[in-house]
Each structure stands twice: as C-alpha cells, then as structure tokens.
Design an enzyme around this catalytic site. Structure first.
Site, PDB file in Angstrom:
ATOM      1  N   LYS A  13       0.831  -1.209   0.000  1.00  0.00           N
ATOM      2  CA  LYS A  13       0.000   0.000   0.000  1.00  0.00           C
ATOM      3  C   LYS A  13       0.867   1.261   0.000  1.00  0.00           C
ATOM      4  CE  LYS A  13      -2.276  -0.957   3.847  1.00  0.00           C
ATOM      5  NZ  LYS A  13      -1.728  -2.268   4.246  1.00  0.00           N
ATOM      6  N   ARG A  88     -10.285   1.034   7.986  1.00  0.00           N
ATOM      7  CA  ARG A  88      -9.991  -0.362   8.270  1.00  0.00           C
ATOM      8  C   ARG A  88     -11.162  -1.061   8.942  1.00  0.00           C
ATOM      9  NH1 ARG A  88      -4.038   0.421   8.521  1.00  0.00           N
ATOM     10  NH2 ARG A  88      -3.000  -1.549   8.871  1.00  0.00           N
ATOM     11  N   ARG A 127      11.568  -6.911   6.002  1.00  0.00           N
ATOM     12  CA  ARG A 127      11.476  -5.517   5.548  1.00  0.00           C
ATOM     13  C   ARG A 127      12.347  -4.603   6.416  1.00  0.00           C
ATOM     14  NH1 ARG A 127       5.656  -2.689   4.832  1.00  0.00           N
ATOM     15  NH2 ARG A 127       5.404  -3.039   7.061  1.00  0.00           N
ATOM     16  N   ARG A 160      10.820  -2.009  11.652  1.00  0.00           N
ATOM     17  CA  ARG A 160       9.653  -1.582  12.430  1.00  0.00           C
ATOM     18  C   ARG A 160       9.419  -2.541  13.588  1.00  0.00           C
ATOM     19  NH1 ARG A 160       4.555  -0.216   8.584  1.00  0.00           N
ATOM     20  NH2 ARG A 160       3.444  -1.307  10.240  1.00  0.00           N
ATOM     21  N   ARG A 171      -1.627  -8.786  13.013  1.00  0.00           N
ATOM     22  CA  ARG A 171      -2.061  -7.764  12.046  1.00  0.00           C
ATOM     23  C   ARG A 171      -2.853  -8.416  10.917  1.00  0.00           C
ATOM     24  NH1 ARG A 171       3.694  -5.401  11.033  1.00  0.00           N
ATOM     25  NH2 ARG A 171       2.764  -4.174   9.352  1.00  0.00           N
TER      26      ARG A 171
HETATM   27  P1  ADP Z   1       0.243  -2.277   7.940  1.00  0.00           P
HETATM   28  O1  ADP Z   1       1.600  -2.492   7.377  1.00  0.00           O
HETATM   29  O2  ADP Z   1      -0.160  -3.320   8.964  1.00  0.00           O
HETATM   30  O3  ADP Z   1      -0.817  -2.019   6.910  1.00  0.00           O
HETATM   31  P2  ADP Z   1       0.153   0.457   9.008  1.00  0.00           P
HETATM   32  O4  ADP Z   1       1.454   1.163   8.945  1.00  0.00           O
HETATM   33  O5  ADP Z   1      -0.936   0.892   8.081  1.00  0.00           O
HETATM   34  O6  ADP Z   1       0.470  -1.071   8.893  1.00  0.00           O
HETATM   35  O7  ADP Z   1      -0.421   0.534  10.507  1.00  0.00           O
HETATM   36  C1  ADP Z   1       0.367   0.188  11.626  1.00  0.00           C
HETATM   37  C2  ADP Z   1      -0.521   0.037  12.839  1.00  0.00           C
HETATM   38  O8  ADP Z   1      -1.193   1.276  13.087  1.00  0.00           O
HETATM   39  C3  ADP Z   1      -1.650  -0.974  12.704  1.00  0.00           C
HETATM   40  O9  ADP Z   1      -1.215  -2.291  13.034  1.00  0.00           O
HETATM   41  C4  ADP Z   1      -2.672  -0.444  13.708  1.00  0.00           C
HETATM   42  O10 ADP Z   1      -2.307  -0.743  15.039  1.00  0.00           O
HETATM   43  C5  ADP Z   1      -2.529   1.056  13.527  1.00  0.00           C
HETATM   44  N1  ADP Z   1      -3.456   1.580  12.492  1.00  0.00           N
HETATM   45  C6  ADP Z   1      -3.120   2.153  11.311  1.00  0.00           C
HETATM   46  N2  ADP Z   1      -4.205   2.532  10.629  1.00  0.00           N
HETATM   47  C7  ADP Z   1      -5.267   2.202  11.391  1.00  0.00           C
HETATM   48  C8  ADP Z   1      -6.686   2.311  11.233  1.00  0.00           C
HETATM   49  N3  ADP Z   1      -7.234   2.857  10.128  1.00  0.00           N
HETATM   50  N4  ADP Z   1      -7.473   1.841  12.228  1.00  0.00           N
HETATM   51  C9  ADP Z   1      -6.965   1.296  13.339  1.00  0.00           C
HETATM   52  N5  ADP Z   1      -5.645   1.138  13.555  1.00  0.00           N
HETATM   53  C10 ADP Z   1      -4.792   1.591  12.602  1.00  0.00           C
END
Ligand code: ADP
Length: 193
Positions: A13, A88, A127, A160, A171
């Site tokens: 993404k 989400r 990563r 990370r 996740r």
């Molecule tokens: P991923 O690589 O899992 O898509 P992100 O960088 O988008 O990771 O998000 C990292 C963390 O931030 C998620 O695991 C969650 O804890 C939190 N997070 C991010 N976006 C949202 C959202 N829209 N709703 C709830 N939690 C979120």
C-alpha cells in the site's frame, strides 16, 4: 480523484501510494505513518496507541477517525486524496463517507491489493526502511549494497517494531476479521477494483 487503498500489511500500500500520489498529485494520507509520527513526537495520542500498535491490533475507531478527518479538512483544496491504511473498519468507512460529503467529495475508487498470507510474513519480517528517505529494502530480495545502510543517503536502516512474525500474525488476523469485510461494503457501491 479520491482513492482508497485496501490490503493486508505488506501488500505494498505504501509503495503504490507514493507512486500514485506523485503521478496524480494526490494528498497522500497514511494512517500508520501519521500514528508513528505521533509516537515519535511523544504526544499524548502517540502514547495512547503505542501498546495496540506494538501488539498488532487496531487502535480505537474514534482516535484514528479524528486524526484522519482533521487531515482531510486541511487538504480540502487538493486535487484528490489517497487514503492508505484507512478505513480499516465499517465504522471508519462510514465516518469517511460523511466527512468526504461535508467537504464536497466522494470516494471514486477503492483498490484492494491482494496478497496471500505466507508471502506477507516473509516480506514483512525481512522488511527494512530508511528513516530519512523512506526507501524500503528487504534483507533477501532487495538488500542494500552495504548491509543495514541506505544506498541513497547512508542512514542506518530501521526494522519496524511491529514487523516481527508474531505481531504480523495479529495484524493479518485484524485485517481478515475487521478490514476485509470492507470489500463487500465497497463492492456494493460499485467502487471496488
Ligand atoms: P500495515 O503495514 O499493517 O498495513 P500500518 O502502517 O498501516 O500497517 O499501521 C500500523 C498500525 O497502526 C496498525 O497495526 C494499527 O495498530 C494502527 N493503524 C493504522 N491505521 C489504522 C486504522 N485505520 N485503524 C486502526 N488502527 C490503525
């Protein structure tokens, strides 16, 4: 054009969002990056979400909705939005629709990046990223010339804290249980690609 990118962790993404927002001059909002920035600044909000992020759960809807909707208002004059990692949950998607309408916009397209779970675990555990320029590497499939060092600017690469196998499994569960149902929500509206 207002676009949403859906997809499990590690689907790409962030990578695609950077390319698309540059090509179409879109305002890129990454919910994960915004939350990580709050943590880095040591804000109260950052402190509230740290535990949930580190264990791979979703932070409460009201917290992330407020963060993203404020940014939407700030970017109301942009050519369009590219939302990466938001919404989400169904409640987030409904809040987004209302907030977009309030600034005279609607979502035009929701792109779901489809990747099976096993390659995701491999991708994410290997990563690494550059904290200065954001370039992404993988220890096996896309290593830097010097291990642990960014080819572009010489910074030490970061891993990370939630990119471990155990947290990735959480996740992925959060994605399958809470986010994947959004595909049906957007399919019904004829927006899913
Ligand atoms: P991923 O690589 O899992 O898509 P992100 O960088 O988008 O990771 O998000 C990292 C963390 O931030 C998620 O695991 C969650 O804890 C939190 N997070 C991010 N976006 C949202 C959202 N829209 N709703 C709830 N939690 C979120």
């Amino acid at each position: 054009m207002n676009l949403v990118l859906l997809g499990p962790p590690g689907a790409g993404k962030g990578t695609q969002a950077a390319r698309l927002s540059e090509a179409f001059d879109l305002c890129h909002l990454s919910s994960g990056d915004l939350l990580r920035a709050e943590r880095q600044r040591g804000s109260a909000l950052g402190g509230k979400v740290a535990g949930t992020m580190d264990t791979g759960g979703l932070v409460p809807d009201e917290i992330i909705v407020e963060v993203i909707l404020n940014r939407l208002k700030e970017g109301r004059d942009s050519a369009g939005f590219l939302l990466d990692g938001f919404p989400r949950t169904r409640a987030q998607a409904e809040s987004l629709d209302k907030a977009a309408e309030a600034i005279g916009r609607r979502m035009d397209l929701v792109v779901s990046l489809e990747v099976p779970d096993q390659p995701i675990v491999d991708r994410i555990t290997g990563r690494r990223s550059c904290p200065s320029c954001g370039r992404i590497y993988h220890v096996r499939s896309l290593p830097p010339v010097k291990p642990g060092i960014c080819d572009d600017d010489g910074s030490a690469l970061a891993h990370r804290s939630d990119d471990t196998e155990e947290v990735v499994q959480q996740r992925l569960s959060a994605y399958h249980e809470q986010t994947e149902p959004l595909k049906a929500f957007y399919r019904k509206q004829g927006l899913l690609f």
